[in-house]
Each structure stands twice: as structure tokens, then as C-alpha cells.
Design a protein around this motif. Structure first.
Motif, short mmCIF file in Angstrom:
data_model
loop_
_atom_site.label_atom_id
_atom_site.label_comp_id
_atom_site.label_asym_id
_atom_site.label_seq_id
_atom_site.Cartn_x
_atom_site.Cartn_y
_atom_site.Cartn_z
N ILE A 49 0.84 -1.20 0.00
CA ILE A 49 0.00 0.00 0.00
C ILE A 49 0.87 1.26 0.00
N LEU A 50 2.06 1.17 0.58
CA LEU A 50 3.01 2.28 0.46
C LEU A 50 3.44 2.45 -0.98
N TYR A 51 3.61 1.33 -1.67
CA TYR A 51 4.09 1.34 -3.06
C TYR A 51 3.14 2.09 -3.98
N VAL A 75 9.92 11.05 1.97
CA VAL A 75 9.55 9.78 2.59
C VAL A 75 9.64 8.68 1.55
N PRO A 76 10.51 7.69 1.76
CA PRO A 76 10.67 6.62 0.75
C PRO A 76 9.49 5.64 0.78
N THR A 77 8.57 5.83 -0.13
CA THR A 77 7.39 4.96 -0.19
C THR A 77 7.61 3.73 -1.06
N LEU A 114 20.22 1.29 4.01
CA LEU A 114 21.09 2.29 3.40
C LEU A 114 20.28 3.31 2.60
N TYR A 115 19.24 2.85 1.91
CA TYR A 115 18.41 3.79 1.15
C TYR A 115 17.63 4.70 2.08
N ASP A 141 10.68 13.10 -7.76
CA ASP A 141 10.69 12.20 -6.62
C ASP A 141 11.83 11.21 -6.78
N PRO A 142 12.79 11.17 -5.83
CA PRO A 142 13.96 10.26 -5.98
C PRO A 142 13.58 8.79 -5.99
N ASP A 143 12.41 8.44 -5.44
CA ASP A 143 11.98 7.04 -5.46
C ASP A 143 11.83 6.51 -6.88
#
Length: 299
Positions: A49-51, A75-77, A114-115, A141-143
Motif C-alpha cells: 500500500i506504500l508502493y 519519505v521513501p514509499t 542504506l536507502y 521524486d527520488p523514489d
């Protein structure tokens, strides 16, 4: 909290809410039955669900308004480096009731850690030290940087292969140990791995198709990928929650990648009574080697 309801945001919101509910139900089930597998599956659903959340929240207006835009940026989703290890550990905890995390297992979480640290450095540098975009000067977005998406996809692929190997050697072992192996091979495991593979093939297919059809790289085009991904994890949520089969066979694999993997077989400690009605109690005879340890080599 801002949320612009529309066709694209609302459809993904339905999957988001249902995935969250099933994750909570799985945690409740794990607590009631004192099992670990449901906890790992709940963790996987949280990651799913974060994805999909950037596309859901993006269509809800978050990328166009502050402070929501910065929230999605920092926030890394897209926890792709966590999905593979969680799937692998879920499989182990389901097939081996005495499986517990060891110090060696924590290495699986190093890339994701690390990420996360990288994301924290970006936030501290941009928002607290420089007070301007430095790492995110591109406004993207860096993701969704190509390098991260590629590394994340390869990580999920590697852990799919590890999980498939683990399941296959387990299946061969069971065939050698019991005569009613079909009852213990867990059709759910096969279906779960197929669904996880479909997630990988889906991402690969959209990437390949985006070459002759550039529109698929657009925000609306990519929405259909996240919609299809949501259908897959929704299937996993429903069928995973309804699965009540577990194993009482305790074992340890010496080397998963040997041509003839060795298993250290032992009777598991007494397992607390649960509400499972479909627990399969496996009978087997340990085969002792010269040193007296219970080793087994499937033929």
C-alpha cells in the motif's frame, strides 16, 4: 488533510484502505495464533500500500501542493529493497514453524536501511541545513530515479529466485519424508509465488511497452500499472488471510544452492495450541549420519 477525490485517486484509495485493513487483520490473527508467518505477510501488505501511495496521493493533489509535495519527496514509499526480503522470510516462517531471525538474516535489510539513510541525509541537508532543494533540485521524486527502480527490481527478482529455490528443495524433502506429500506442498505457496512473479512481469511488461507506446510513461499511463499491481496484492491479501495451513516440520538448510542440499531435521519443540483446524502434523524419520546428526539429502 488534502485529498482531491477523483476517479484515479479514489480507485487506488479503495485498494489502499482494504490492504491496510487486511494487514491489521493478519496482525490480529498472528497474535491470536502465536504465529510469525501472518506478521510477515502483514508487513508485505503494508509495503504494497506504500508502493501505490504516490500515484494515489499524486492524483489527490499532493505533488502540486505543500507540504504534501515534500512529504512524498523525502519519505521513501517505494520500498522495493524490502519487498524481496520480506517475501523470502515469510516463506521460511510459513514452511518452518521454528524459524527465527538470526544475526545473519539482518543482512537482508541492509540495502533498504542504506536507502532509508540516504533519504534521511537528503531531508536533513535540504530542509534543515541548506533550507533549499539541493538533492531534489531536479524537482523529481527520488523514489522513481531509474537507478533505484532498476536496483529494486533486481532485488525483488533475486529474492523471488531464492524463495522459489527454498520452496522447491522443501517440496523434494517432503516427498522423501511422507507419503501424503500433496497435503503438505501448500498450494497457497505456489499461488503466492506466482502472484509475486506476476508483479515482476507486470513491471517489466510496462517498461517494455513504454518504448513503442510512450504514453505509458505518463502519469495516467503509469496509473494503470499501479492499478494492476493493486489487483495482485489484493488477491494476495484475501487468499493469504484465508490460508490456515502451516507445517510442524522443523528443519534447517545447510546450503540452499548445493546441487543436493542437506537438511538438519529435528522434531520441533512443543507448539502452543492454536485455533488452526488445518494444521498438518508431519511424520518423518530422521536419517542420522556417522556423527549422529540428523541429515537428509533428497535424491
Amino acid at each position: 488533510m488534502r485529498f482531491d477525490f477523483g476517479f484515479y485517486s479514489s480507485i487506488l484509495l479503495i485498494f489502499f484502505v482494504h490492504g491496510f485493513i487486511y494487514a491489521i487483520l493478519l496482525l490480529r490473527k498472528a497474535k491470536q495464533n502465536d504465529t510469525k508467518a501472518e506478521k510477515w505477510l502483514a508487513f508485505f501488505l503494508f509495503l504494497c500500500i506504500l508502493y501505490i501511495s504516490p500515484w494515489m496521493l499524486g492524483f489527490a493533489g499532493w505533488y502540486d501542493n505543500q507540504p504534501y509535495r515534500d512529504f512524498l519527496f523525502y519519505v521513501p514509499t517505494q520500498q522495493m529493497l524490502l519487498m524481496g526480503p520480506v517475501v523470502f522470510l515469510y516463506l521460511q516462517s510459513l514452511l518452518n514453524p521454528t524459524f527465527t531471525l538470526t544475526r545473519k538474516d539482518y543482512w537482508h535489510f541492509l540495502p533498504a536501511g542504506l536507502y532509508f539513510l540516504f533519504s534521511l541525509v537528503m531531508f536533513v541537508t535540504d530542509k534543515l541545513i541548506l533550507k533549499k532543494y539541493f538533492f531534489l533540485a531536479s524537482g523529481a521524486d527520488p523514489d522513481f530515479d531509474f537507478w533505484y527502480q532498476l536496483v529494486g527490481f533486481l532485488s525483488m527478482l533475486i529474492y523471488f529466485l531464492l524463495s522459489l529455490r527454498y520452496y522447491n528443495v522443501y517440496r523434494k524433502m517432503i516427498v522423501q519424508l511422507v507419503s501424503y506429500a500433496d497435503l503438505v506442498l501448500f498450494k497457497w505457496i505456489r499461488n503466492f509465488l506466482q502472484a509475486f512473479l506476476l508483479m515482476l512481469l507486470l513491471k517489466l511488461a510496462f517498461y517494455v511497452l513504454s518504448i513503442p507506446f510512450p504514453n505509458l510513461e505518463g502519469y495516467v499511463g503509469n496509473w494503470w500499472y499501479f492499478f494492476a499491481f493493486s489487483l495482485i496484492f489484493y488477491y494476495i491479501a484475501i487468499t493469504g488471510y484465508s490460508n490456515s495451513v502451516t507445517s510442524r516440520l522443523s528443519f534447517k538448510v545447510n546450503d540452499l544452492w548445493q546441487q543436493r542440499p542437506q537438511f538438519l531435521i529435528s522434531y520441533p519443540p512443543e507448539i502452543k495450541e492454536t485455533n488452526h483446524e488445518d494444521i498438518i502434523d508431519v511424520d518423518f524419520v530422521p536419517i542420522a549420519d556417522e556423527s549422529g546428526s540428523a541429515d537428509f539429502e533428497p535424491g
